[in-house]
Structure formats: C-alpha cells, structure tokens
Enzyme design. Structure first.
Site, PDB file in Angstrom:
ATOM      1  CE  LYS A  15      58.867 -27.169-112.087  1.00  0.00           C
ATOM      2  NZ  LYS A  15      58.184 -28.172-111.257  1.00  0.00           N
TER       3      LYS A  15
HETATM    4  N1  GLU Z   1      57.871 -27.877-107.680  1.00  0.00           N
HETATM    5  C1  GLU Z   1      56.948 -28.819-107.124  1.00  0.00           C
HETATM    6  C2  GLU Z   1      56.534 -29.842-108.154  1.00  0.00           C
HETATM    7  O1  GLU Z   1      57.213 -30.051-109.128  1.00  0.00           O
HETATM    8  C3  GLU Z   1      55.780 -28.148-106.418  1.00  0.00           C
HETATM    9  C4  GLU Z   1      54.922 -27.277-107.255  1.00  0.00           C
HETATM   10  C5  GLU Z   1      53.887 -26.494-106.458  1.00  0.00           C
HETATM   11  O2  GLU Z   1      53.759 -26.695-105.269  1.00  0.00           O
HETATM   12  O3  GLU Z   1      53.211 -25.673-107.078  1.00  0.00           O
HETATM   13  O4  GLU Z   1      55.562 -30.521-107.995  1.00  0.00           O
END
Ligand code: GLU
Length: 445
Positions: A135
């Site tokens: 993240k």
């Molecule tokens: N931000 C989204 C999540 O928390 C998508 C992450 C992604 O598609 O890599 O799942």
C-alpha cells in the site's frame, strides 16, 4: 517599548509558523486508540493461534518486507515549494508481485499504510490471485489542491519510487483520493523513465490507456456479490431487504447502485457533507446524478431527509455497508447497531474492539478482506490483459469477478463453520494458511 518587542517577536513567530505550515504538510499523528495496525494484528493473532503456525512463520508473515518513506517537494500554484511525506509499504511478496493502492488523504501515516498493506496480502490470498500485498499513501488534502498540483505530486511520488514499482515487482492502483487520472500520470512517469510504455506497472488506469472494463465499479460489485451471498445464508430476500450505505465515493455509490438493481431498498446514504435518509428508498441513480452535477458532493440533496452521519449506523436496516474509512464502527456505537449484516466495503471500518460485541449480537460481518476484494480482482484482470495485449468484454470480466467473489465467500463460510469462528477470523485463516503453505514450498525469497 517592551510590548513592541513582544509584538515583533510574536509576528515573526507566527509568520515562520505559518510559512512552515504552508511548505510542509505534517503527517497525521498516529492515533493510539483503535489504531488500524493493532486492529489488523489482533485478528491476525487470533487466526494464527487457531491455525497453530510456528513462531518462525508468524514473524515471516508479520514483518513487512519493505517500508519506504519519501519526502516530496512539490511546486504549488502559488510558486512556493511544499514538501509532502509519502510512503510505500510492501508487506509480502510470497504469492507474487506486491499489489495495492495509493491513498491521498490528510490522515495518511505509516501505521495506517502498514495495516492497509497487510490487508492487501490477506485480500489477494482470500480471492486466490497471485499477488502479495502493498500500500502507498501521501499525507495531503487533494480536495484543496489543483489538478496541476496533484499531478506534480503524483509524478514526484512515482519518481521517488521508481525502484520499488514494476509490473513484476510492485503494482500500484487507486485508493481513497486517487483514481484513473492519477494512475495515468503514474504510468506516464514510470514509462518515461524506462523509455517505453509499460501499462502493466499500474492498474485502475483510464480505459483508453489500457484500463479494464468493469474496474471502476469492481469493488462495489464485489460488495454486492458478497452481500447477496450473506443474505442467502441469513435467508433475507433482497427484494424485501433494506440497506444503509456509508460513503458515496467510488465503492459506496456503485455498491448502492448494484444492490438497488438486485432489489435492495437503499434507505440511507452519506458522504462528507452528511447523511441522507428516505424510508421509501433512495433513487440511487438520481443521487449519483446529483453528486455529479454538484461538484462530487451530496450537499443539499433534497430527495431524502438529512440525518447525522452517526445516525446512519443505527438505522433499523438489514444490511449496513461502511464504504469510507477505517474505524467507523467502534466500541462507542456498536451497541446501537440494528443491522443484521455488515458488509465492509471500506478497509478496516470495524475496530477490533467492536468485534466481540458484534459477535454477541449475532450480526454477520462480511469482512473487508473478502467483501471489497472485487477491486483488486479486476485489477488483476487488467494486469493480465495488459500483459497479453488483449481486451476482454465486460460480460467476461463480470462473470469471472462474480465467480471469484462467490467462491471466496463459500470457502470463508465453510471455514467459519469448521473452526466455529466469525467470517472475519475465517477469512484470515483462509488467507494466512494460503500464504504460509506457499512459503513452505518456495522458501526464502
Ligand atoms: N485500493 C483497492 C483496495 O484496497 C484496490 C487495490 C488494487 O486494485 O490493487 O483493495
């Protein structure tokens, strides 16, 4: 004379204070209560105990592989340079290259990003896609920034992390405060540095740049599929069911639209401007159109009664969908929740301290790492399409997403019966077991 000196001193102090405030956005303080990292770890520890994994494996899974903090000086429209603090945490690469969004929000801090990175590892494992978890985030307020400022910030963040990102290494995506536009800038900046276009370095791109059909609504779609799967277990008929959806961004609005399409009456929605309630059901498509025409906000929406954001959580509905941020269902409000089911569109909306009371009340929680995994699932499809240089139809994407979500729900449900635990702990068990057994086969790297 003395007073004059004090005044001059004060003016000087204040002007330096404001100058420093303007050129450096301090990351949000780490909250000691209901910290999302602690919430994540409490559930992790519980699942690990039940699975009986070794101490060695515990630390392999617990400690993030890499944590990068970057300072990002950005030229603002005023001509001043403001320095932001950004993060990228790679929690795990055991199942494959790490995957996870980038958050632009004033509350971003390292603990939050660490929790969100670990949740990505568990999420990818629950839906059985070949990714580890990561993240990223920048402490900033995109609502108060121009598009040019956001673009310069995104490009600076990308440049600072060129060694971390890569289509076989670490693949970012949108999260709160970012979307296709920001992903396009990231792809462009990364491609520029490599001297060729590399669409697979990031997902959630605009369609014309190699984005996937269905990606925008994917998280909301997954919420809908897992809500319906949960309703089936509780024998709730969707055509007689009611729901309240907290958060009307990408996840909340699509979840509301799709649930409505399947018959569920949406009694309340909310965004940063407040909550809106209509006992006859909200016309969700109309609310979306209103938001679009109103600068992205529901402020002043008159086809529903304004209520407080806190009251939304306590409405007598069948399904409650928190689809905004962490820690909105806590020890403080959990006792007054009347919903029979909570479907977590957001990451970490329920603090670990509220779990026991929820279980005592017999409320079914479809946990975040399962309920909101539709987004990363279609991100995976986008990445696959970029790599094979082909585009799938929306029908194919939706069919595959629905199947993956339903299979994951069933597996988690069966695990909850086997271990006699909540769906949340069962989802952690499924995920941790998958990552730990993969590690046992492949070993060190
Ligand atoms: N931000 C989204 C999540 O928390 C998508 C992450 C992604 O598609 O890599 O799942």
């Amino acid at each position: 004379m003395h007073k004059q000196l004090i005044d001059i001193g004060l003016t000087f102090y204040l002007s330096t204070y404001y100058k420093s405030k303007m050129s450096y956005i301090e990351p949000a303080p780490i909250k000691d209560k209901d910290n999302p990292l602690e919430s994540m770890m409490q559930r992790f520890d519980k699942a690990v105990d039940l699975l009986g994994i070794s101490e060695e494996m515990y630390y392999i899974l617990k400690v993030p592989r890499k944590q990068v903090t970057v300072g990002l000086p950005v030229m603002m429209d005023s001509g001043k340079i403001q320095t932001f603090e950004g993060y990228r945490v790679i929690h795990s690469t055991i199942l494959g290259p790490s995957k996870g969004g980038i958050r632009f929000d004033p509350d971003v801090n390292l603990d939050e990003v660490r929790a969100l990175a670990a949740w990505m590892t568990w999420k990818c494992a629950v839906v059985d896609i070949p990714y580890g978890g990561a993240k990223g985030g920048v402490a900033c307020n995109p609502r108060e920034m121009s598009s040019g400022e956001i673009e310069r910030l995104m490009r600076a963040y990308t440049t600072a992390l060129l060694d971390v990102f890569g289509p076989d290494q670490d693949i970012p995506a949108p999260d709160m405060g970012t979307g296709p536009r920001e992903m396009a800038w990231l792809m462009d900046e990364y491609s520029k540095s490599k001297g060729m276009t590399i669409p697979a370095v990031v997902t959630g791109k605009p369609l014309v740049l190699g984005g996937s059909l269905g990606r925008t609504e994917a998280t909301g779609r997954g919420v809908m599929v897992s809500a319906l799967a949960g309703m089936e277990k509780l024998r709730i008929n969707p055509y007689r069911a009611t729901a309240a959806v907290q958060g009307f961004g990408n996840v909340g609005s699509h979840a509301a639209l799709l649930l409505r399409e399947r018959g569920v009456a949406i009694h309340a929605i909310s965004d940063i401007s407040g909550a809106y309630y209509n006992s006859k059901g909200i016309d969700v498509a109309d609310a979306v159109a209103y938001r679009e025409a109103n600068n992205g906000s529901l402020e002043g929406y008159t086809k529903a009664e304004p209520i407080s954001g806190d009251d939304l959580f306590t409405l007598p509905v069948d399904v409650l969908v928190p689809a905004a941020k962490e820690d909105v269902i806590t020890r403080k409000n959990v006792a007054s929740i009347q919903a029979r089911m909570i479907v977590e569109g957001a990451n970490g909306p329920t603090s670990a301290k509220a779990d026991d009371i929820i279980n005592e009340k017999g409320i079914m929680v479809v946990p975040d790492i399962l309920a909101n995994a539709g987004g990363v699932t279609v991100s995976y499809f986008e990445w696959v399409q970029n790599r094979i240089g082909y585009k799938w139809t929306l029908e194919r994407i939706n069919r595959r997403t629905d199947r993956i979500m339903k299979d994951a729900f069933d597996k988690v449900y069966e695990t909850s019966l086997k271990y006699k635990v909540s769906l949340r702990i069962a989802a952690y068990i499924v995920a941790i077991d998958k990552v730990a057994s993969t590690y046992k086969y492949r070993g060190g790297f």
